[in-house]
Design a protein around this motif. Structure first.
Motif, PDB file in Angstrom:
ATOM      1  N   ALA A 114       0.852  -1.183   0.000  1.00  0.00           N
ATOM      2  CA  ALA A 114       0.000   0.000   0.000  1.00  0.00           C
ATOM      3  C   ALA A 114       0.887   1.232   0.000  1.00  0.00           C
ATOM      4  CB  ALA A 114      -0.894  -0.006   1.236  1.00  0.00           C
ATOM      5  N   GLY A 115       0.560   2.206  -0.801  1.00  0.00           N
ATOM      6  CA  GLY A 115       1.343   3.434  -0.867  1.00  0.00           C
ATOM      7  C   GLY A 115       2.311   3.488  -2.027  1.00  0.00           C
ATOM      8  N   ALA A 116       2.546   2.360  -2.705  1.00  0.00           N
ATOM      9  CA  ALA A 116       3.426   2.391  -3.878  1.00  0.00           C
ATOM     10  C   ALA A 116       2.742   3.209  -4.960  1.00  0.00           C
ATOM     11  CB  ALA A 116       3.723   0.982  -4.363  1.00  0.00           C
ATOM     12  N   LEU A 117       3.414   4.230  -5.468  1.00  0.00           N
ATOM     13  CA  LEU A 117       2.809   5.100  -6.471  1.00  0.00           C
ATOM     14  C   LEU A 117       2.989   4.592  -7.886  1.00  0.00           C
ATOM     15  CD1 LEU A 117       3.742   8.587  -5.004  1.00  0.00           C
ATOM     16  CD2 LEU A 117       1.662   7.271  -4.686  1.00  0.00           C
ATOM     17  N   ALA A 118       4.097   3.899  -8.147  1.00  0.00           N
ATOM     18  CA  ALA A 118       4.301   3.321  -9.470  1.00  0.00           C
ATOM     19  C   ALA A 118       3.378   2.117  -9.611  1.00  0.00           C
ATOM     20  CB  ALA A 118       5.751   2.895  -9.657  1.00  0.00           C
ATOM     21  N   PRO A 119       2.855   1.890 -10.797  1.00  0.00           N
ATOM     22  CA  PRO A 119       1.964   0.747 -10.972  1.00  0.00           C
ATOM     23  C   PRO A 119       2.714  -0.576 -10.822  1.00  0.00           C
ATOM     24  CG  PRO A 119       2.521   1.709 -13.091  1.00  0.00           C
ATOM     25  CD  PRO A 119       3.103   2.613 -12.035  1.00  0.00           C
ATOM     26  N   ALA A 120       1.974  -1.626 -10.528  1.00  0.00           N
ATOM     27  CA  ALA A 120       2.576  -2.958 -10.468  1.00  0.00           C
ATOM     28  C   ALA A 120       3.202  -3.275 -11.823  1.00  0.00           C
ATOM     29  CB  ALA A 120       1.518  -3.997 -10.112  1.00  0.00           C
ATOM     30  N   CYS A 121       4.336  -3.973 -11.814  1.00  0.00           N
ATOM     31  CA  CYS A 121       5.005  -4.340 -13.060  1.00  0.00           C
ATOM     32  C   CYS A 121       4.625  -5.744 -13.511  1.00  0.00           C
ATOM     33  CB  CYS A 121       6.511  -4.211 -12.920  1.00  0.00           C
ATOM     34  SG  CYS A 121       7.241  -5.154 -11.563  1.00  0.00           S
ATOM     35  N   GLY A 122       3.935  -6.500 -12.646  1.00  0.00           N
ATOM     36  CA  GLY A 122       3.517  -7.848 -13.006  1.00  0.00           C
ATOM     37  C   GLY A 122       2.800  -8.516 -11.858  1.00  0.00           C
ATOM     38  N   VAL A 123       2.496  -9.802 -12.055  1.00  0.00           N
ATOM     39  CA  VAL A 123       1.813 -10.595 -11.038  1.00  0.00           C
ATOM     40  C   VAL A 123       2.405 -12.000 -11.049  1.00  0.00           C
ATOM     41  CG1 VAL A 123      -0.058 -11.257 -12.618  1.00  0.00           C
ATOM     42  CG2 VAL A 123      -0.459 -11.313 -10.151  1.00  0.00           C
ATOM     43  N   THR A 124       2.527 -12.597  -9.873  1.00  0.00           N
ATOM     44  CA  THR A 124       3.065 -13.958  -9.799  1.00  0.00           C
ATOM     45  C   THR A 124       2.044 -14.956 -10.321  1.00  0.00           C
ATOM     46  OG1 THR A 124       2.300 -14.159  -7.506  1.00  0.00           O
ATOM     47  CG2 THR A 124       4.601 -13.530  -7.845  1.00  0.00           C
ATOM     48  N   LEU A 125       2.540 -15.970 -11.023  1.00  0.00           N
ATOM     49  CA  LEU A 125       1.705 -17.065 -11.523  1.00  0.00           C
ATOM     50  C   LEU A 125       2.019 -18.371 -10.810  1.00  0.00           C
ATOM     51  CD1 LEU A 125       1.889 -16.315 -15.354  1.00  0.00           C
ATOM     52  CD2 LEU A 125       0.009 -15.784 -13.781  1.00  0.00           C
ATOM     53  N   SER A 126       3.060 -18.357  -9.987  1.00  0.00           N
ATOM     54  CA  SER A 126       3.434 -19.540  -9.212  1.00  0.00           C
ATOM     55  C   SER A 126       4.023 -19.096  -7.876  1.00  0.00           C
ATOM     56  CB  SER A 126       4.460 -20.397  -9.975  1.00  0.00           C
ATOM     57  OG  SER A 126       5.686 -19.700 -10.141  1.00  0.00           O
ATOM     58  N   VAL A 127       4.101 -20.029  -6.954  1.00  0.00           N
ATOM     59  CA  VAL A 127       4.751 -19.772  -5.670  1.00  0.00           C
ATOM     60  C   VAL A 127       6.259 -19.698  -5.927  1.00  0.00           C
ATOM     61  CG1 VAL A 127       5.178 -20.695  -3.361  1.00  0.00           C
ATOM     62  CG2 VAL A 127       2.925 -20.985  -4.429  1.00  0.00           C
ATOM     63  N   PRO A 128       6.928 -18.659  -5.443  1.00  0.00           N
ATOM     64  CA  PRO A 128       8.368 -18.536  -5.676  1.00  0.00           C
ATOM     65  C   PRO A 128       9.174 -19.654  -5.017  1.00  0.00           C
ATOM     66  CG  PRO A 128       7.452 -16.465  -4.899  1.00  0.00           C
ATOM     67  CD  PRO A 128       6.390 -17.496  -4.728  1.00  0.00           C
ATOM     68  N   ALA A 129      10.259 -20.013  -5.676  1.00  0.00           N
ATOM     69  CA  ALA A 129      11.236 -20.957  -5.133  1.00  0.00           C
ATOM     70  C   ALA A 129      12.619 -20.426  -5.475  1.00  0.00           C
ATOM     71  CB  ALA A 129      11.035 -22.345  -5.726  1.00  0.00           C
ATOM     72  N   SER A 130      13.467 -20.325  -4.487  1.00  0.00           N
ATOM     73  CA  SER A 130      14.838 -19.819  -4.674  1.00  0.00           C
ATOM     74  C   SER A 130      14.846 -18.475  -5.392  1.00  0.00           C
ATOM     75  CB  SER A 130      15.685 -20.840  -5.428  1.00  0.00           C
ATOM     76  OG  SER A 130      15.739 -22.053  -4.720  1.00  0.00           O
ATOM     77  N   ASN A 131      13.947 -17.576  -4.983  1.00  0.00           N
ATOM     78  CA  ASN A 131      13.853 -16.229  -5.535  1.00  0.00           C
ATOM     79  C   ASN A 131      13.522 -16.184  -7.024  1.00  0.00           C
ATOM     80  OD1 ASN A 131      14.335 -14.721  -3.120  1.00  0.00           O
ATOM     81  ND2 ASN A 131      16.462 -15.377  -3.262  1.00  0.00           N
ATOM     82  N   LYS A 132      12.807 -17.195  -7.516  1.00  0.00           N
ATOM     83  CA  LYS A 132      12.352 -17.226  -8.905  1.00  0.00           C
ATOM     84  C   LYS A 132      10.887 -17.650  -8.921  1.00  0.00           C
ATOM     85  CE  LYS A 132      16.504 -16.720 -10.782  1.00  0.00           C
ATOM     86  NZ  LYS A 132      16.953 -15.477 -11.271  1.00  0.00           N
ATOM     87  N   ALA A 133      10.123 -17.110  -9.875  1.00  0.00           N
ATOM     88  CA  ALA A 133       8.720 -17.483 -10.035  1.00  0.00           C
ATOM     89  C   ALA A 133       8.304 -17.250 -11.477  1.00  0.00           C
ATOM     90  CB  ALA A 133       7.829 -16.662  -9.102  1.00  0.00           C
ATOM     91  N   GLU A 134       7.238 -17.933 -11.880  1.00  0.00           N
ATOM     92  CA  GLU A 134       6.594 -17.609 -13.139  1.00  0.00           C
ATOM     93  C   GLU A 134       5.795 -16.337 -12.895  1.00  0.00           C
ATOM     94  OE1 GLU A 134       4.975 -21.459 -15.283  1.00  0.00           O
ATOM     95  OE2 GLU A 134       4.524 -21.472 -13.126  1.00  0.00           O
ATOM     96  N   VAL A 135       5.821 -15.424 -13.859  1.00  0.00           N
ATOM     97  CA  VAL A 135       5.080 -14.174 -13.700  1.00  0.00           C
ATOM     98  C   VAL A 135       4.401 -13.777 -15.000  1.00  0.00           C
ATOM     99  CG1 VAL A 135       6.684 -13.309 -11.924  1.00  0.00           C
ATOM    100  CG2 VAL A 135       6.951 -12.576 -14.281  1.00  0.00           C
ATOM    101  N   TRP A 136       3.422 -12.911 -14.860  1.00  0.00           N
ATOM    102  CA  TRP A 136       2.824 -12.213 -15.990  1.00  0.00           C
ATOM    103  C   TRP A 136       3.344 -10.789 -15.905  1.00  0.00           C
ATOM    104  CZ3 TRP A 136       0.280 -13.835 -20.147  1.00  0.00           C
ATOM    105  CH2 TRP A 136      -0.325 -12.888 -20.966  1.00  0.00           C
ATOM    106  N   VAL A 137       4.063 -10.349 -16.947  1.00  0.00           N
ATOM    107  CA  VAL A 137       4.644  -9.015 -16.997  1.00  0.00           C
ATOM    108  C   VAL A 137       3.598  -8.060 -17.565  1.00  0.00           C
ATOM    109  CG1 VAL A 137       6.473  -7.569 -17.980  1.00  0.00           C
ATOM    110  CG2 VAL A 137       6.957  -9.962 -17.362  1.00  0.00           C
ATOM    111  N   TYR A 138       3.318  -6.981 -16.840  1.00  0.00           N
ATOM    112  CA  TYR A 138       2.387  -5.966 -17.304  1.00  0.00           C
ATOM    113  C   TYR A 138       3.085  -5.043 -18.287  1.00  0.00           C
ATOM    114  CZ  TYR A 138      -0.689  -7.195 -13.353  1.00  0.00           C
ATOM    115  OH  TYR A 138      -1.505  -7.830 -12.457  1.00  0.00           O
ATOM    116  N   LYS A 139       2.438  -4.777 -19.395  1.00  0.00           N
ATOM    117  CA  LYS A 139       3.018  -3.875 -20.391  1.00  0.00           C
ATOM    118  C   LYS A 139       3.078  -2.460 -19.821  1.00  0.00           C
ATOM    119  CE  LYS A 139       2.750  -2.729 -25.253  1.00  0.00           C
ATOM    120  NZ  LYS A 139       4.107  -3.077 -25.566  1.00  0.00           N
ATOM    121  N   GLN A 140       4.257  -1.863 -19.864  1.00  0.00           N
ATOM    122  CA  GLN A 140       4.467  -0.531 -19.300  1.00  0.00           C
ATOM    123  C   GLN A 140       4.501   0.559 -20.374  1.00  0.00           C
ATOM    124  OE1 GLN A 140       4.313  -0.115 -16.143  1.00  0.00           O
ATOM    125  NE2 GLN A 140       4.942  -2.017 -15.222  1.00  0.00           N
ATOM    126  N   PHE A 141       4.684   0.146 -21.639  1.00  0.00           N
ATOM    127  CA  PHE A 141       4.720   1.171 -22.702  1.00  0.00           C
ATOM    128  C   PHE A 141       4.105   0.631 -23.959  1.00  0.00           C
ATOM    129  CE2 PHE A 141       8.665  -1.182 -23.051  1.00  0.00           C
ATOM    130  CZ  PHE A 141       8.849  -1.323 -24.410  1.00  0.00           C
TER     131      PHE A 141
END
Length: 141
Positions: free
Chosen positions: A114-141
């Motif tokens: 809460a309070g982050a002014l920049a929009p989210a850059c993506g969303v996780t599609l899997s539970v992270p393991a070893s600091n890696k996860a499947e994600v959906w990247v939100y188009k920024q431009f």
């Protein structure tokens, strides 16, 4: 088959790794600022608005991901490997941002707070393991 991601080629402004979140490099001049990318920094308390996407890999025949190399970046859609902070990201379906709230390494996304002014850059599609996860990247431009 439906296209599930968009990939663009950029120039590495420094060494990067597959899965790193990348941002425009504002230290270069002119239009190179939107052609050159570096690891996205986590120093902006309200979220990093310069985030472009996730490094897919090298566009060079030798596979290099070093300064000056052409690299492929997922600018929207599915990324099989993306760097996330396991400490703040604990499930699938969580919004991601690069900010300084969790203090994680450069190039690694965190849970959007809460309070982050920049929009989210993506969303996780899997539970992270070893600091890696499947994600959906939100188009920024």
């Amino acid at each position: 088959v439906s296209n599930r991601r968009q990939v663009e080629t950029f120039i590495a402004g420094a060494t990067v790794a597959v899965g790193d979140w990348l941002q425009f490099d504002t230290s270069v001049s002119g239009a190179l600022k939107v052609l050159t990318v570096i690891q996205a920094v986590n120093t902006v308390a309200t979220g990093n608005p310069l985030v472009v996407g996730v490094c897919l890999g090298s566009a060079e025949s030798d596979g290099s991901l070093t300064l000056g190399s052409k690299i492929n970046v997922i600018v929207s859609g599915y990324a099989a490997v993306a760097a996330v902070d396991d400490g703040s990201v604990t499930a699938a379906g969580l919004p991601l941002v690069l900010d300084n709230t969790a203090g994680s390494a450069a190039g690694r996304a965190e849970l959007q707070k809460a309070g982050a002014l920049a929009p989210a850059c993506g969303v996780t599609l899997s539970v992270p393991a070893s600091n890696k996860a499947e994600v959906w990247v939100y188009k920024q431009f």
